[in-house]
Design a protein around this motif. Sequence first.
Motif: not given
Length: 337
Positions: A237-249
């Motif tokens: 889930h930490k990877g999903v959070a990283q992606a969300a931070g990069q894509r304003d998600g």
Amino acid sequence: MAPSRSLLCPIAVATSVVSGLLLLTACGGSSAADGGKDGGTLKVGVLFPGSLSDDGFMGSAHLGYQRAAKKHAGTVEFSKVEQVATADYEKALVRFATTSDLVISIGGQTDADVRNVAARFPRVKFAEIGGPADGKPLANLSLYDPQQAEGAFLAGAASALLSKTGTVGFIGGAELPAIVNAAEEYRRGSEAADPDVKVLAPQYVGDFNDVAKAKQSALADFGAGADVLGQVLNLGHKGVAQAAGQRDGALIGGPIAHECGGDPAYAGYVETDIGAEIEYAVDHLVAGDWKAEAVHFGLTFAEPRNDIVLCDTTDPAVGEKLDELKRKITSGEIRTR
């Protein structure tokens, strides 16, 4: 959400089988590997396939392990292993079965092995937490369902209600029956909250703890138009959070709910107390009324353990809709298994 308690015994260092012997850590006396069913002390062994610090399924289960060890200190001796390779599940379970009164296995990925070992040790009690929701108990094997499907339904509903693009998605750690079912319930929850929402096809990383692969999957979903994702992952889930931070998600976290604001990538949390099921098993072992049964926890259990916590939403209609859906689940109008 109760604050984390300090460790009651050293962190388990076992990550593999060395020379055929699992390295175990124990609370309340000598290691179960060295002791046995003696002196009237009950022995409980717990297999945590993943990391106790995953801030997810294993971490939630470990909180219950700690509470049970504290509650039954002097009566029950606890031992555990963590981060066990898939090929070593059976060896770990056998090792526990030779020295324990009760063996608890965490996660549906252990289902085949725990069933095999339970059949070989009919005088030992076993409990599996998080296996197939429609699985059948054995004569000495209980199945405890933490209602990941129910939590996924609520996560889907929250995702749809919070989405600004009208597109949401789900990422699971592995294509196991319980996780596939959770993905389907995520879709159902999304559509129950907003019939017009677009739900992307679920993605399965292949590893609950692979942060990099989970991030790739999340980036693909954000690239396809989703802006809120649900997940059933451990460290991933930490990877999903990283992606969300990069894509304003954003993503819906859980099963451990944290104070909102710590990471703006989390739009909310599904709160599921996995560890309560360890406590349930041990409480009944100590009381002498443990039995092989299938128990479904969650909103419909006597003490509800599941909930959805939202962050930074000022729209009262969102909370009202989620409360309505929870009432329908509790009443049986909506069934999530």
